[in-house]
Design an enzyme around this catalytic site. Structure first.
Site, PDB file in Angstrom:
ATOM      1  N   GLU A  76       0.819  -1.210   0.000  1.00 38.66           N
ATOM      2  CA  GLU A  76       0.000   0.000   0.000  1.00 38.66           C
ATOM      3  C   GLU A  76       0.857   1.267   0.000  1.00 38.66           C
ATOM      4  OE1 GLU A  76      -3.868   0.437   0.102  1.00 38.66           O
ATOM      5  OE2 GLU A  76      -2.905  -1.050  -1.164  1.00 38.66           O
ATOM      6  N   ASP A  77       1.937   1.240   0.755  1.00 39.04           N
ATOM      7  CA  ASP A  77       2.680   2.478   1.008  1.00 39.04           C
ATOM      8  C   ASP A  77       3.983   2.626   0.233  1.00 39.04           C
ATOM      9  OD1 ASP A  77       0.677   2.863   2.764  1.00 39.04           O
ATOM     10  OD2 ASP A  77       1.849   2.521   4.581  1.00 39.04           O
TER      11      ASP A  77
END
Ligand code: MN
Length: 704
Positions: A76-77
């Site tokens: 996600e990051d």
């Protein structure tokens, strides 16, 4: 600036050395991926996945789950992909990380209670592997523990989501300690003032009661010892959120809720539980109606205990829970208790067995230090095998049967939406209506004013609602349209006798309907439209007099085709007539009126064989709809040529319904288009527009 925390191997001592080594590898990988990122608190980002892995280690989760916990935010990051994780840590770990990332992407918005329940189910259904949910819960727990650093508005949103979604999931899985911690943390952030007031009141009250509580505990211990029952007796602290809830729900004051003293008695086996209850009922008077045996009938999440309420010294109310040690572990740690206390022999009743089936098989395989593939199969669980949960555009969640398609979705939203849908968007992308929906999909039905249900939908709808609505619509539509067409066909046939249907008297109608099908005039007309009755035959019967046979004295006029006949009229797909073409019509049983071009080669043969079936038809002067027609375009095989042809078609104001291409590797490619045009003049404009392209070698309308 805070130093980068490192992996403390002693926290993971229960793992095999190989697993610890892989864990260090995952730590290095994650630390490198998150390098330079910081949490809102200013700490290096890696402190978060590390804390999540440590929480899961407290629950004694396996090595794969811990690696995934360390990696849970990299997809996600950071720019790390699932394939990279799979290459380095193997498919099972990558699947876990992917599973957690998918949960992170769906957002809960609704405040409705029923919606929260559906959302929880959606999360559980999406997770498939229970470890995904456990990682997600540990992630949420750490975020809640460090929520102070987050801006207030976001803090409240996260806290509300925690109390509505994640705490109940923890409860459902029987993770009691986690359930209460999530609730307490969330409550403190949603209502900081109420939390502070209640926490202070609890501390004060506790100080005041210390002496009395000591006396009661001593009396209980004494009584149990006297009955030779070995037991661990402990006071039970009430959770602040539970006190608050009871005050609100039962309209009680703080002291009314808080002054009930809670006591827990843990003994070695089930038989002793009942002996202990007997002893306690001998010590203090039980409150009628408060005895509950959750050992005989466990709660849905597997919780077992005996609950009773007693009246203590000075009338102090006492709430007592009696349970065995293994029940106690299960109550505190739920599904994770099997990991945490795995050496103990647990005897589970049927319901518990069902709830924790997957976990038992997991333990067996783990202890055989086994095959990871088999391990994965067992850890997977489909909690809702028959359902699929999807979002509407407004964020509402619908539960549909597994295998449901976009059409089912449209009918579930509203019958009108179903009846008028033409396509669907799933997660923002245009998809065909037959597309099967998956958990977490965001679905939108696209409708138009003139669209109608298609009989082909019946092949792929799953819900009874969609099915019956489609059937009903088709039946009514076809019946009405057939009756309307039947009336026009009859009108044409009657013109030969110089009469209109309105001039036929009631008696004639009654005689004919009785003779033919014996029901109503409308049914007779529908039968004509459906081709079950020939209009010429019905007209002749209607005109019959007592004296004998009536004969038409003029040639019947043509039936005018308006294009609005709906399902009662079909344009033959062999020749695809359009306004401007010379046409003929045939009436066949079950098919109704089928219109062909006059030169269609199917026509001549059948017209000789069954002349009765053929009638004269002509186009209305200005049909208001578009008609399908097929063209074949042979073009030089160049890049982008299809786009050029398509835009030439669009420029001439026509729509493309379908395209197919002949597989040909030579210099030319032949493409077949089905287009929508208003009439022959319009088609001519389209053909001119295409012919202007230099790449076009050959162009013709397909008539067969
Ligand atoms: Mn996280």
């Amino acid at each position: 600036m805070a130093a980068v925390p490192t992996l403390d191997a002693s926290r993971f001592g229960y793992l095999k050395p190989g697993d610890v080594a892989r864990l260090s590898e995952a730590y290095r990988f994650s630390n490198a991926a998150h390098a330079g990122q910081r949490r809102q608190s200013g700490e290096p980002y890696i402190s978060h996945p590390l804390a999540v892995a440590e929480i899961l280690a407290d629950w004694r989760l396996d090595g794969q789950a811990l690696q995934a916990a360390l990696l849970h935010d990299v997809m996600e990051d950071t720019s790390v992909t699932k394939d990279e994780i799979s290459d380095t840590f193997g498919r099972p770990v990558a699947d876990l990380v992917d599973g957690v990332s998918k949960l992170d992407r769906i957002e809960f918005q609704s405040a409705e209670f029923a919606q929260a329940e559906n959302f929880r189910k959606m999360l559980l259904a999406m997770a498939r592997d229970v470890r995904v949910i456990l990682i997600k819960l540990a992630d949420r727990l750490h975020n809640m523990r460090t929520l102070e650093a987050v801006p207030p508005a976001k803090r409240r949103r996260v806290a509300r989501e925690t109390i509505e979604i994640y705490a109940p999931i923890a409860n459902r899985l029987g993770l009691n300690a986690l359930f209460h911690e999530l609730q307490e943390l969330a409550f403190a952030h949603i209502y900081p003032l109420r939390y502070r007031v209640l926490a202070k009141a609890t501390r004060n009250a506790r100080g005041n009661r210390r002496e009395l509580v000591g006396k009661i505990e001593a009396a209980v211990k004494g009584k149990l010892a006297e009955a030779r029952i070995e037991a661990a007796v402990s006071g039970r602290e009430k959770h602040i959120y539970s006190i608050y809830r009871k005050m609100i729900e039962k309209h009680l004051s703080f002291s009314e809720v808080h002054d009930i003293y809670g006591l827990r008695v843990v003994v070695k086996d089930v038989a002793t539980c009942y002996l202990a209850i007997g002893a306690l009922h001998g010590l203090y008077k039980p409150v009628p109606g408060k005895f509950k045996d959750y050992i005989a009938i466990p709660k849905a999440n597997g919780y077992q205990s005996i609950h009773t309420a007693l009246i203590g010294p000075f009338g102090v109310p006492l709430e007592v829970q009696v349970r065995t040690e293994s029940m106690h572990h299960l109550a505190e740690a739920g599904v994770a208790s099997h990991w945490m206390y795995k050496d103990e022999a647990t005897s589970l009743n049927e319901l518990q067995k069902k709830t924790h089936q997957w976990l038992q098989s997991l333990l067996e395989i783990q202890s055989h230090s086994g095959d990871s593939q088999e391990f994965l199969e067992h850890v997977k669980v489909d909690l809702f095998p028959d359902e699929v949960y999807v979002f509407t555009p407004k964020g509402r969640i619908l539960s549909l049967p597994r295998g449901a398609t976009a059409v089912d979705f449209a009918y579930a939203v509203h019958t009108d939406i179903g009846n008028r849908c033409v396509a669907a968007k799933v997660n923002g992308e245009l998809v065909p209506l037959r597309t099967e929906l998956r958990n977490g999909d965001r679905v939108e039905a696209i409708t138009t004013g003139y669209a109608k249900p298609n009989p082909a939908w019946l092949q792929y709808v799953r819900t009874a609602r969609a099915r019956s609505n489609i059937r009903h619509f088709l039946k009514t539509m076809q019946y009405e349209e057939s009756a309307a067409l039947g009336e026009r066909l009859l009108e044409q046939a009657l013109k030969g006798y110089g009469v209109t249907p309105a001039e036929i008297n009631q008696a004639s109608w009654e005689r004919v309907t009785r003779e033919t099908i014996g029901v109503t005039k409308v049914q007779l007309l529908a039968d004509i439209g459906l081709g079950k009755q020939l209009p010429a035959v019905v007209a002749r019967r209607l005109m019959m007099r007592a004296e004998g046979e009536a004969r038409p004295h003029a040639k019947p006029a043509s039936v005018v085709i308006r294009g609005t006949e709906g399902m009662a009229m079909q344009l033959a797909s062999c020749c695809r007539p359009i306004p401007g073409d010379a046409i003929v019509g045939s009436i066949k049983k079950g098919l109704g009126l089928v219109v062909h071009t006059a030169e269609c080669r199917h026509v001549a043969r059948s017209r000789r064989a069954e002349p009765e079936q053929w009638i004269d038809v002509e186009w209305d002067r200005q049909p208001t709809r578009m008609f399908q027609c097929a063209i074949k375009v042979t073009v030089a095989n160049q890049r982008g040529v299809l786009a050029k042809v398509a835009s030439a078609i669009a420029e001439a104001g026509s729509n493309i319904d379908s395209i197919s291409m002949e597989e040909d590797r030579s210099v030319y490619t032949t493409m077949l288009f089905v287009l929508e045009v208003g009439n022959r003049a319009h088609l001519a404009r389209v053909l001119r527009s295409i012919r202007r392209l230099s790449e076009v070698h050959k162009l013709l309308r397909v008539r067969d």
